[in-house]
Design a protein around this motif. Structure first.
Motif, short mmCIF file in Angstrom:
data_model
loop_
_atom_site.label_atom_id
_atom_site.label_comp_id
_atom_site.label_asym_id
_atom_site.label_seq_id
_atom_site.Cartn_x
_atom_site.Cartn_y
_atom_site.Cartn_z
N ASP A 644 -1.76 38.61 38.27
CA ASP A 644 -2.88 37.77 37.86
C ASP A 644 -4.04 37.85 38.84
O ASP A 644 -5.20 37.68 38.50
N ARG A 645 -3.70 38.10 40.09
CA ARG A 645 -4.72 38.25 41.10
C ARG A 645 -5.64 39.41 40.82
O ARG A 645 -6.77 39.46 41.27
N ILE A 646 -5.10 40.42 40.14
CA ILE A 646 -5.91 41.59 39.85
C ILE A 646 -6.87 41.28 38.70
O ILE A 646 -7.97 41.81 38.64
N LEU A 647 -6.43 40.38 37.81
CA LEU A 647 -7.27 40.07 36.65
C LEU A 647 -8.41 39.13 36.97
O LEU A 647 -9.48 39.21 36.39
N ASN A 648 -8.15 38.20 37.91
CA ASN A 648 -9.14 37.14 38.14
C ASN A 648 -10.26 37.61 39.02
O ASN A 648 -10.24 37.38 40.21
N PHE A 649 -11.21 38.28 38.48
CA PHE A 649 -12.37 38.58 39.30
C PHE A 649 -13.62 38.42 38.47
O PHE A 649 -13.74 39.05 37.44
N PRO A 650 -14.51 37.54 38.91
CA PRO A 650 -15.66 37.19 38.07
C PRO A 650 -16.71 38.28 38.08
O PRO A 650 -17.66 38.23 38.84
N ASP A 651 -16.54 39.28 37.26
CA ASP A 651 -17.45 40.42 37.31
C ASP A 651 -17.30 41.16 36.00
O ASP A 651 -16.23 41.21 35.42
N PHE A 652 -18.37 41.79 35.52
CA PHE A 652 -18.27 42.45 34.23
C PHE A 652 -17.33 43.64 34.27
O PHE A 652 -16.88 44.13 33.26
N ARG A 653 -17.02 44.11 35.48
CA ARG A 653 -16.12 45.24 35.60
C ARG A 653 -14.67 44.83 35.77
O ARG A 653 -13.82 45.69 35.99
N SER A 654 -14.35 43.54 35.71
CA SER A 654 -13.01 43.12 36.11
C SER A 654 -11.93 43.76 35.24
O SER A 654 -10.88 44.14 35.75
N GLY A 655 -12.17 43.91 33.94
CA GLY A 655 -11.18 44.53 33.08
C GLY A 655 -10.94 45.98 33.47
O GLY A 655 -9.81 46.43 33.64
N GLU A 700 -8.17 53.65 23.95
CA GLU A 700 -8.20 52.42 23.17
C GLU A 700 -8.74 51.26 24.01
O GLU A 700 -9.59 50.48 23.57
N PHE A 701 -8.26 51.18 25.23
CA PHE A 701 -8.73 50.14 26.14
C PHE A 701 -10.23 50.25 26.34
O PHE A 701 -10.97 49.28 26.25
N TYR A 702 -10.68 51.45 26.62
CA TYR A 702 -12.08 51.73 26.86
C TYR A 702 -12.93 51.31 25.66
O TYR A 702 -13.96 50.65 25.79
N ARG A 703 -12.43 51.66 24.45
CA ARG A 703 -13.19 51.36 23.25
C ARG A 703 -13.41 49.86 23.07
O ARG A 703 -14.49 49.40 22.76
N GLN A 704 -12.35 49.09 23.32
CA GLN A 704 -12.46 47.64 23.15
C GLN A 704 -13.39 47.01 24.18
O GLN A 704 -14.23 46.18 23.85
N GLU A 705 -13.22 47.43 25.43
CA GLU A 705 -14.07 46.89 26.49
C GLU A 705 -15.54 47.25 26.26
O GLU A 705 -16.43 46.45 26.51
N LEU A 706 -15.73 48.47 25.79
CA LEU A 706 -17.07 48.96 25.61
C LEU A 706 -17.85 48.10 24.61
O LEU A 706 -19.05 47.89 24.74
N HIS A 707 -17.12 47.62 23.65
CA HIS A 707 -17.70 46.75 22.64
C HIS A 707 -18.34 45.53 23.30
O HIS A 707 -19.48 45.15 23.00
N GLU A 708 -17.60 44.93 24.23
CA GLU A 708 -18.11 43.77 24.97
C GLU A 708 -19.33 44.14 25.81
O GLU A 708 -20.32 43.42 25.87
N ARG A 709 -19.22 45.28 26.46
CA ARG A 709 -20.32 45.71 27.33
C ARG A 709 -21.60 45.88 26.53
O ARG A 709 -22.68 45.56 26.99
N LYS A 710 -21.45 46.39 25.34
CA LYS A 710 -22.61 46.64 24.50
C LYS A 710 -23.24 45.33 24.08
O LYS A 710 -24.45 45.14 24.14
N LYS A 711 -22.36 44.40 23.69
CA LYS A 711 -22.82 43.12 23.19
C LYS A 711 -23.62 42.37 24.24
O LYS A 711 -24.63 41.74 23.95
N PHE A 712 -23.16 42.43 25.49
CA PHE A 712 -23.81 41.64 26.54
C PHE A 712 -24.71 42.47 27.45
O PHE A 712 -25.08 42.02 28.53
N TYR A 713 -25.08 43.64 26.99
CA TYR A 713 -25.98 44.51 27.78
C TYR A 713 -25.48 44.75 29.20
O TYR A 713 -26.02 44.18 30.15
N TYR A 714 -24.45 45.51 29.32
CA TYR A 714 -23.98 45.90 30.64
C TYR A 714 -23.83 47.41 30.69
O TYR A 714 -23.76 48.07 29.66
N PRO A 715 -23.74 47.97 31.90
CA PRO A 715 -23.50 49.42 32.00
C PRO A 715 -22.23 49.78 31.24
O PRO A 715 -21.33 48.95 31.19
N PRO A 716 -22.12 50.92 30.62
CA PRO A 716 -23.06 52.04 30.71
C PRO A 716 -24.24 51.97 29.74
O PRO A 716 -24.95 52.96 29.60
#
Ligand code: ADP
Ligand code: ZN
Ligand code: ZN
Length: 815
Positions: A644-655, A700-716
């Motif tokens: 859980d320590r690895i998951l809890n990081f307040p940053d758009f890259r945490s996943g 698959e992981f990348y595809r799902q995360e990317l969706h979020e990144r796109k929605k909230f305007y984050y890199p890439p």
């Protein structure tokens, strides 16, 4: 100098013959300062605003810096919003810079009797001065000779290899010295005397054992000459041998000890067993070469243990054979010594190593080796992109997702992977990025982005399979009363099984964002830094509380300074605590710990790894350090102490980070025939990311995360720029940050501006800080336009009297 523009100097006719672009020159800057400069351009336009001063001297016969490097520096300063002087400072080892801030030391390899260069009177006077001090400043030298222009003499002494130049204490060259032991020369030559010694010490088992060990390794009886070289002390004294017995032997004149300077850059090429690429690896290699026909960069996405290193080796060989240079970047070389020795086996003396722990003068050696052609191949950390290559054919960036490729402080705040792609473009070379868990930026570039080639290697080499994952439910075990000193039953059982089979175990604890601290159990007090808004970290080893941002430290108080209670508890599970827990559970096991505390010493990391590799340890507990590139065949169980320590990081890259981290750690298990097991302790076994890691479906992981990144305007999808506004006065810092926002609003490019907000750590070293984030379009010219305007705005703001002392720190592509 961190100044925006280049400076123009007059060329005196006496020097005009020696002027070449890229040569180092001595110049006066301001009233008194003397500095080293690089010739960027030769022209005949006198500056309007000032009277050009004459160059004082030229330091190089052949330029130290080539035109490609200057082009690269200019690009870097523009892209990362800093000054070219800052890039030069980062690029040029201080041993190549002579300035009024320089200090000089005697070159330890200099021997006046054997030197082919005659010394003049003044030079001898300077060298004599080292009798009384180990270093001299520029001013000291001026005083010794009673003259004002000292640099021609220092320049001459450097050319004659009599002195070395450094700027900061840590850059001073300290040769690596080994203590060696040999039998006293009087005895070694004389068999009778040696026999007499044996009689004298007969019955003294410890002394006997040392002498026998020596004679076994150095058969003096057969060949007395072997004695001359002796043995280094560390290898003479094996485990269990007593230092005091050796001392006695030395005191009694049996042995003598002496010191010897040893070469740090190990030249020996060890011949290695020939590796034949597997079919899959061979296909990957030819795919890479195919992509290089149409792309400048290619991403090799190969799972852990798939044999990426072997593919790199093949490619490097081919490029070197074609006569081009190769650079291979590694995240932090101290952390990947296994790779370096693997490469050393293949490339030996033609490979230079550019280490972050090397002294500056050792770096000068590598620098000159690249120019002279001695090192056509360099393996190095991020700063090795500044080496003076002139014909690169290939740059490899291993573990390209690693965040330590980004330089955080000081400027230039560059990302070595991105800079490497640019550098190879300037050289018309190719870049190969390699990772088991690519960064989203690179994966995007290699897929939808269409910028890089993509090669997949989804299988481990040989009989090795990917390890099996097990989620161990911390909360569930607690309810069922199965938890013992923070371990789940599953974790205990798996470790026990491995120990029973004499296999090895790695236990990983994430360090990022967490450190142990002290808290009062009665009133909740915790130690705070007096200069920064952070909690002090507890160091058990020294019984101190330390600030990791400014270095402030204090002793652990005997009682709570707030309420006086003596109930001070250690909070935050550090590796020390885990080591303790494990030794309670497995009293027979030999346990080692690898973290910042146990590896502070220069060779500490290597020593622990050697012990583990040799099988002297059963369990190794560690932080991030144990995740990188380790290849130990006997490791079959990897435990992730607190997922859980690895998951809890307040940053758009945490996943992205969590996926990378867990996959990389897990990748250390089962790298040979025996199947590996990975146990992840967690309170949230249902978390989706665990399932994704277990499935190993990166795409698959990348595809799902990317969706979020796109929605909230984050890199890439966008480019980020972070600006930190700093001042020792809270109100001034806040006001300057607001003013910056108003000015930025006037820049006419499409953008999103967030903030200013008080930074997550509001104060560091008594400087208050506010942060703004800017999101820019990836395509088009908006990036360069914005950066250029931003530079102008900062100059304007710093020009206002109230903001003169404010610092605006620009970080392009922040981590
Ligand atoms: P990666 O860097 O992809 O994690 P490595 O290059 O470290 O993988 O390879 C994993 C292990 O397999 C290493 O011990 C390596 O020596 C071995 N290996 C890989 N390819 C071959 C090959 N073609 N022949 C023999 N051994 C290989
Ligand atoms: Zn208290
Ligand atoms: Zn501090």
């Amino acid at each position: 100098m961190p100044i925006p523009r280049m400076f123009t100097y007059r060329i005196p006719s006496s020097l005009s013959e020696q002027i070449k672009i890229g040569s180092r020159v001595i110049v006066q800057f301001g009233k008194k300062k003397v500095l080293t400069g690089i010739i960027g351009k030769v022209h005949s336009k006198a500056p309007q605003a000032y009277d050009a001063k004459p160059l004082l001297d030229v330091l190089d016969d052949t330029p130290s810096v080539n035109p490609l490097q200057i082009r690269f520096w200019v690009w870097m300063a523009e892209y990362y919003c800093c000054h070219i002087g800052e890039v030069m400072l980062a690029a040029l080892p201080s041993g190549l810079r002579l300035s009024s801030e320089s200090k000089v030391q005697l070159n330890p390899n200099f021997n006046p009797e054997e030197s082919p260069y005659p010394l003049d009177e003044r030079e001898i006077k300077i060298l004599d001065a080292f009798e009384n001090s180990s270093e001299l400043s520029y001013e000291d030298c001026e005083k010794i000779l009673g003259i004002k222009t000292i640099h021609p003499i220092l320049k001459s002494l450097v050319t004659k290899e009599a002195i070395l130049i450094f700027e900061r204490v840590q850059d001073k060259y300290s040769p690596k010295v080994e203590t060696r032991i040999r039998i006293h020369p009087n005895i070694a030559k004389d068999k009778k005397a040696l026999e007499a010694v044996f009689e004298n010490i007969s019955g003294k088992a410890k002394q006997e054992s040392i002498l026998l060990k020596y004679l076994r390794d150095v058969p003096v009886f057969n060949n007395p000459q072997l004695n001359e070289k002796g043995l280094d002390k560390a290898s003479l004294l094996e485990e269990g041998d007593s230092e005091s017995s050796l001392k006695t032997l030395i005191k009694n004149g049996v042995f003598e000890s002496y010191k010897q300077v040893v070469n740090r850059i190990d030249e020996t090429a060890v011949t290695a067993g020939k590796i034949v690429l597997s079919e899959k690896q061979g296909i990957a290699l030819s795919e890479i070469k195919n992509h290089f026909n149409s792309f400048q960069a290619t991403l090799l996405h190969g799972i852990t243990g798939s044999g990426k290193t072997e593919i790199y080796i093949q490619l490097i060989k081919e490029v070197l054979d074609s006569g081009s240079q190769v650079l291979m970047l590694l995240p932090e070389i101290a952390l990947t010594t296994q790779i370096v020795s693997r490469l050393k086996q293949v490339f030996g003396g033609q490979m230079g190593v550019y280490h972050s722990k090397y002294s500056d003068n050792e770096r000068v050696e590598v620098w000159n080796g690249v120019i002279s052609g001695r090192f056509p191949f360099v393996v190095g950390v991020r700063s090795s992109i500044f080496l003076p290559f002139d014909s690169l054919g290939l740059i490899i960036v291993d573990e390209e997702h690693e965040s330590s490729y980004k330089q955080f402080d000081p400027a230039p705040r560059f990302h070595a992977r991105d800079a490497a792609v640019m550098l190879s473009y300037f050289h018309q070379a190719k870049t190969l990025l390699g990772s088991a868990t690519p960064s989203f930026e690179s994966y995007h570039n290699a897929t939808e982005g269409g910028k890089y080639g993509l090669v997949e290697l989804p299988e481990r080499y040989g009989k090795a399979n990917l390890p099996e994952f097990h989620l161990a439910d911390l909360a569930g075990d607690k309810r069922k009363n199965l938890l013992k000193v923070d371990t789940t039953r599953l974790m205990r059982e798996r470790i026990q099984e491995a120990l029973d089979r004499q296999e090895q175990v790695l236990i990983f604890q994430n360090r990022r964002g967490y450190s142990p601290y002290i808290q009062c159990e009665d009133c909740g007090w915790t130690g705070q830094c007096i200069q920064c808004d952070v909690s002090l970290t507890y160091h058990q080893f020294s019984e101190e509380l330390r600030c990791h941002y400014c270095g402030y430290k204090e002793k652990v108080p005997p009682a709570c300074p707030a309420c006086g209670s003596s109930q001070l508890a250690t909070m935050g599970m550090g590796t020390e605590r885990i080591e303790e827990s494990l030794s309670l559970l497995f009293p027979e096991a030999r346990i080692g710990r690898m973290d910042l505390d146990t590896t502070r010493n220069k060779y500490g990391y290597q020593k622990l790894l050697d012990e583990f590799g040799a099988g002297h340890l059963d369990i190794l507990v560690g932080t991030q350090m144990i995740t990188k590139g380790l290849d130990f065949g006997n490791v079959t169980v990897v435990g992730i102490w607190d997922g859980d320590r690895i998951l809890n990081f307040p940053d758009f890259r945490s996943g992205e980070r969590a996926y990378q981290q867990i996959t990389q750690v897990a990748g250390r298990a089962g790298r040979r025939e025996t199947k590996g097991n990975v146990i992840v302790q967690t309170r949230r076994p249902d978390e989706a990311i665990y399932q994704q890691v277990i499935k190993g479906d990166y795409f698959e992981f990348y595809r799902q995360e990317l969706h979020e990144r796109k929605k909230f305007y984050y890199p890439p999808f966008v480019k980020l720029i972070k600006i930190t506004t700093r001042n020792s006065d809270y109100k001034t810092a806040e006001k300057a940050a607001m003013a910056l926002h108003q000015y930025m609003a006037g820049i006419a490019v499409k953008k999103i501006v967030l903030g200013p907000e008080k930074a997550m750590i509001g104060r560091i070293k008594n400087q208050y800080q506010f942060e703004s984030i800017i999101k820019l379009d990836r395509s088009g010219s908006s990036q360069s336009e914005f950066k250029q305007k931003l530079g102008e705005i900062i100059i304007q703001l710093n020009g206002k009297p109230e903001f003169r002392s404010v610092r605006f720190v620009v970080d392009v592509d922040p981590n």
